[in-house]
Design a protein around this motif. Structure first.
Motif, PDB file in Angstrom:
ATOM      1  N   PRO A 394       0.816  -1.228   0.000  1.00 21.83           N
ATOM      2  CA  PRO A 394       0.000   0.000   0.000  1.00 21.83           C
ATOM      3  C   PRO A 394       0.841   1.266   0.000  1.00 21.83           C
ATOM      4  O   PRO A 394       0.663   2.145   0.836  1.00 21.83           O
ATOM      5  CB  PRO A 394      -0.821  -0.148   1.286  1.00 21.83           C
ATOM      6  CG  PRO A 394       0.045  -0.956   2.182  1.00 21.83           C
ATOM      7  CD  PRO A 394       0.752  -1.929   1.287  1.00 21.83           C
ATOM      8  N   PHE A 395       1.810   1.358  -0.908  1.00 19.00           N
ATOM      9  CA  PHE A 395       2.650   2.540  -1.010  1.00 19.00           C
ATOM     10  C   PHE A 395       2.823   2.879  -2.490  1.00 19.00           C
ATOM     11  O   PHE A 395       2.602   2.050  -3.370  1.00 19.00           O
ATOM     12  CB  PHE A 395       4.023   2.293  -0.380  1.00 19.00           C
ATOM     13  CG  PHE A 395       3.967   1.768   1.028  1.00 19.00           C
ATOM     14  CD1 PHE A 395       4.133   0.411   1.280  1.00 19.00           C
ATOM     15  CD2 PHE A 395       3.745   2.619   2.085  1.00 19.00           C
ATOM     16  CE1 PHE A 395       4.076  -0.079   2.557  1.00 19.00           C
ATOM     17  CE2 PHE A 395       3.685   2.133   3.371  1.00 19.00           C
ATOM     18  CZ  PHE A 395       3.846   0.779   3.612  1.00 19.00           C
ATOM     19  N   LYS A 396       3.235   4.086  -2.749  1.00 19.68           N
ATOM     20  CA  LYS A 396       3.530   4.499  -4.118  1.00 19.68           C
ATOM     21  C   LYS A 396       4.617   5.563  -4.090  1.00 19.68           C
ATOM     22  O   LYS A 396       4.889   6.176  -3.055  1.00 19.68           O
ATOM     23  CB  LYS A 396       2.281   5.024  -4.820  1.00 19.68           C
ATOM     24  CG  LYS A 396       1.760   6.341  -4.250  1.00 19.68           C
ATOM     25  CD  LYS A 396       0.552   6.825  -5.046  1.00 19.68           C
ATOM     26  CE  LYS A 396       0.017   8.155  -4.505  1.00 19.68           C
ATOM     27  NZ  LYS A 396      -1.146   8.639  -5.278  1.00 19.68           N
ATOM     28  N   LEU A 397       5.251   5.741  -5.244  1.00 21.51           N
ATOM     29  CA  LEU A 397       6.288   6.761  -5.400  1.00 21.51           C
ATOM     30  C   LEU A 397       5.679   7.975  -6.088  1.00 21.51           C
ATOM     31  O   LEU A 397       4.975   7.853  -7.081  1.00 21.51           O
ATOM     32  CB  LEU A 397       7.453   6.214  -6.229  1.00 21.51           C
ATOM     33  CG  LEU A 397       8.356   5.173  -5.557  1.00 21.51           C
ATOM     34  CD1 LEU A 397       9.396   4.669  -6.547  1.00 21.51           C
ATOM     35  CD2 LEU A 397       9.031   5.749  -4.336  1.00 21.51           C
ATOM     36  N   VAL A 398       5.980   9.147  -5.529  1.00 22.63           N
ATOM     37  CA  VAL A 398       5.520  10.401  -6.100  1.00 22.63           C
ATOM     38  C   VAL A 398       6.748  11.230  -6.455  1.00 22.63           C
ATOM     39  O   VAL A 398       7.603  11.484  -5.593  1.00 22.63           O
ATOM     40  CB  VAL A 398       4.614  11.166  -5.121  1.00 22.63           C
ATOM     41  CG1 VAL A 398       4.217  12.512  -5.714  1.00 22.63           C
ATOM     42  CG2 VAL A 398       3.375  10.348  -4.789  1.00 22.63           C
TER      43      VAL A 398
END
Length: 786
Positions: A394-398
């Motif tokens: 449940p993570f993402k790169l911005v």
């Protein structure tokens, strides 16, 4: 702007003005400023707090701080007024060399909430470096036989500045013989030569002294000069000539040592020794180029002798000199421009800075967990890096700025499902084949009190024998909380309520930590058959969460009540004690066998087998020859044979009433019967005797029917009860059980049979020993009948 020039001629100081450029780059959150190099300490750069939209009062509480990959002491921020100023000397040439772009990249970080800003400060070049000739004088040998228009190469000056500040113009002192010829190449470099305008005559002019001056394009302009010492030679009047003035070569940075770079081609029109050429590097070729390349003095072949690295140097400019063997010798120059082509030989580099670890499981979406910066020393597509996450989490790169990313929360967290994540960040460049680098971030999930304690089942059935010892353990409740730490620490308490006139806490108690339930006093089944206990479980979170469980405590009967005799009127008679006497009764002689003359009734406050009564004549003297007998389960006194004159006129019968408990309890009833002749018996007595005999016969018929029905009903109930008991025992925890020893068998009494009850009792299930037997009619009053 202020520029300063340091040299033997002193320092020249000029006023300067600082141009500020601060704006937000769309979508990237970047602020741009510009500052000239060599600015003094304290020079204003920009109102960084205002430009970032931050209040001055919140700079210190929010831990305003600035970080930079470059030298971090060059710029500083005044936290009182939010102004970015120059802290120490900035030398653009030291930072960026001759690169056209030179910037300082700053990261501004504030907390509560966490924000990251990117600030780019452009360092503008000033004209602080004058043109410099490598030598104070240059010697040139020119044959007197050279034709008009001949060119003689000379070495130019170098300027460490860039742009206009490094754009050099040359002037030559006035001369009748020479003029200055400047050729500009596409590499922004200039080739200088002297052009012969008037024939030379060694006998007339053996030497010429000229002054060559180089000026840059800065404001104010800076300059340097070199003396040109021209010697007019005789005889060898043809210098070597190169086929090309500039040789251009492209080499991959992976080119192996010993590879031929290029072969120079030059010729000399002279004959003999004057036409033999020797190749060499120019005197101005730096040492690092001489270590990188070698030249064959005879063939003019230039060979690579040391490994190339595009990341260290992208191009080389080599000045080559060709000298003939004449006396005096003549020379010529050419340039070899070597461009180093990039190869994808550098993997990306990852730097991860953790900011918000561990992460609460109720953290909102978009929470920044870590900052990630990537870089690749290659150029072009080989240096273009993309980042990705693995595995699925449940993570993402911005992307916050070029080569800068934020690892943010992209989904809901649940510590009870996943306590920690190992997130792998992969950076991959655009080369062919692509190179990659990985770095892992361990994300711990902090617990939040979002789970209430849970019991395995909402209700438990508990059996406790009456007359238990005070403090007896009757059951243990257990609840599990899926949280951790204090949020999972469960404490138990009793849900208080009224039981009749008393509080529930006067009957039972619950240990707060272990959940053990204890009976505080002996229980009396005749007083309380079912006790409903509700236990609450609460965790240690803030706020605490809880749930309840219900205990249905059934009090099992003990044989602690002796049978009690009923008087003829329906009340208790004689106190139920031994030897209780009934009034004297008259019995007519001549009655046949089987005639009912009286009936004994008794009740037992207990239940089940403990309340199942049987009647018998006490084994005293003469009882064996008594003309009367008593029904085992009915209590009816009837004639055992026909009464005759030989029987005693007064008969005293002692009836023993016994229950079926262990040990059994008894009561006795004494009947006094007087035998009289048939004519002397009162009519009422005769009528009562007749009615009693008829009732006894009808009762015996009914008893037989009821016995058959009761046996069938009790058998069915026994099978169902045993199945229910086995299911309860399998589902109950090991600590469940009553205080008394042994394993009582659960049976159910029938509405028909020989068990006797008080008028307050109703049919119910209980535990007992032995097999079930039929019961008597439950609610009919018991009395003595003559």
């Amino acid at each position: 702007m202020l520029f300063s020039r340091r040299g033997s001629k002193g320092a020249l100081r000029l006023p300067f003005s600082l141009l500020l450029l601060a704006f937000w780059e769309a979508g990237s959150g970047q602020v741009h400023y510009s500052v000239p190099e060599e600015a003094k300490h304290g020079t204003f750069v920009g109102r960084i707090a205002q430009d970032l939209g931050l209040e001055l009062a919140e700079l210190v509480p929010r831990r305003f701080r600035v970080a930079s990959k470059e030298r971090g002491d060059l710029l500083e921020v005044n936290l009182q007024n939010g102004i970015l100023f120059v802290n120490s000397r900035i030398d653009r040439e030291e930072l960026c060399g001759r690169s056209l772009e030179c910037s300082l990249h700053l990261e501004v970080i504030v907390d509560r909430p966490l924000q990251v800003f990117h600030v780019e400060v452009e360092v503008r070049d000033i004209n602080d470096n004058p043109p410099v000739f490598k030598e104070r004088e240059q010697r040139i040998f020119i044959s007197e036989s050279r034709l008009l228009g001949s060119h003689f190469p000379i070495e130019g000056a170098a300027d460490e500045d860039i742009g206009t500040n490094a754009l050099l113009t040359y002037t030559l002192s006035p001369s009748d013989y020479f003029s200055l010829d400047v050729q500009t190449s596409d590499e922004l470099s200039k080739s200088l030569s002297l052009e012969l305008r008037k024939s030379l005559d060694r006998e007339e002019t053996p030497e010429l002294h000229l002054l060559l001056t180089a000026r840059d394009g800065g404001k104010p302009e800076l300059e340097d000069s070199v003396q040109l010492l021209i010697t007019v030679l005789d005889v060898n009047d043809n210098p070597p000539l190169f086929v090309q003035a500039v040789y251009r070569v492209h080499l991959l940075e992976t080119t192996e040592n010993g590879t031929l770079v290029t072969t120079l081609n030059a010729s000399d029109a002279d004959d003999g020794v004057n036409g033999e050429i020797i190749f060499s590097f120019g005197t101005d070729v730096p040492l690092h180029i001489r270590k990188q390349f070698s030249i064959d003095s005879s063939s003019g072949e230039i060979t690579l002798v040391s490994r190339l690295d595009h990341e260290e140097r992208k191009s080389y400019e080599i000045q080559v000199r060709a000298v003939d063997k004449g006396s005096p010798s003549m020379s010529n120059h050419c340039k070899v421009l070597v461009k180093v082509l990039d190869v994808n030989d550098n993997a990306p580099e990852l730097t991860i800075t953790s900011l918000s670890l561990p992460v609460r499981e109720d953290a909102p979406l978009g929470t920044v967990i870590a900052l990630i910066s990537v870089s690749d020393r290659d150029s072009g597509a080989n240096g273009q890096v993309t980042c990705s996450l693995s595995p699925h989490a449940p993570f993402k790169l911005v992307s916050t700025f070029k080569n800068y990313y934020s690892l943010v929360l992209d989904g809901a967290l649940d510590r009870e499902s996943v306590e920690r994540y190992a997130v792998v960040v992969t950076a991959r460049d655009g080369g062919a084949p692509a190179l990659s680098a990985t770095a892992s971030v361990r994300v711990e999930v902090a617990d939040v009190n979002d789970n209430a304690p849970a019991f395995a089942q909402a209700e438990h059935t508990v059996f406790v024998r009456e007359n238990n010892a005070p403090g007896c353990h009757i059951f243990t409740v257990s609840a599990r909380d899926a949280d951790a730490g204090e949020n999972a620490r469960v404490s138990y308490s009793l849900v208080e309520r009224r039981v009749g006139e008393r509080a529930l806490s006067s009957y039972v108690s619950v240990h707060a930590e272990s959940g053990r339930v204890h009976a505080l006093q002996p229980l009396d089944r005749e007083e309380l058959e079912l006790l409903t206990v509700q236990v609450s479980a609460r965790d240690g979170g803030a706020p605490p969460l809880g749930s309840n469980v219900t205990l249905q405590v059934f009090v099992l009967d003990e044989n602690d009540n002796a049978p009690a005799l009923l008087a003829a009127g329906g009340g208790l008679g004689g106190g139920g004690g031994p030897g209780a006497l009934s009034p004297s009764s008259l019995v007519a002689r001549g009655l046949g066998a089987g005639q009912v003359v009286a009936k004994v009734r008794a009740v037992d406050a207990d239940s089940g087998y403990n309340a199942w009564l049987s009647y018998e004549l006490a084994p005293e003297a003469g009882a064996a020859r008594s003309p009367f007998r008593v029904g085992l389960y009915t209590g009816e006194v009837s004639t055992a044979r026909a009464l005759d004159e030989a029987d005693a006129a007064r008969q005293r019968l002692l009836v023993l009433v016994r229950d079926h408990g262990e040990p059994a309890l008894t009561a006795t009833a004494t009947l006094l019967l007087s035998l009289v002749d048939g004519g002397q018996a009162p009519k009422a007595s005769s009528r009562a005797a007749a009615e009693g005999a008829a009732g006894a016969r009808a009762a015996l018929v009914d008893v037989n029917v009821y016995l058959i029905v009761a046996i069938c009903a009790v058998s069915s109930l026994l099978v169902l009860t045993l199945l229910l008991y086995a299911a309860l025992r399998c589902s109950a925890p090991p600590s469940q059980g009553a205080c008394a020893a042994g394993k009582p068998v659960l049976v159910c009494s029938s509405a028909v049979g020989s068990w006797s009850y008080s008028q307050q009792r109703r049919q119910r299930c209980a535990r007992g020993r032995g097999r079930p037997r039929p019961t008597s009619w439950p609610s009919a009053p018991v009395y003595l009948q003559v």
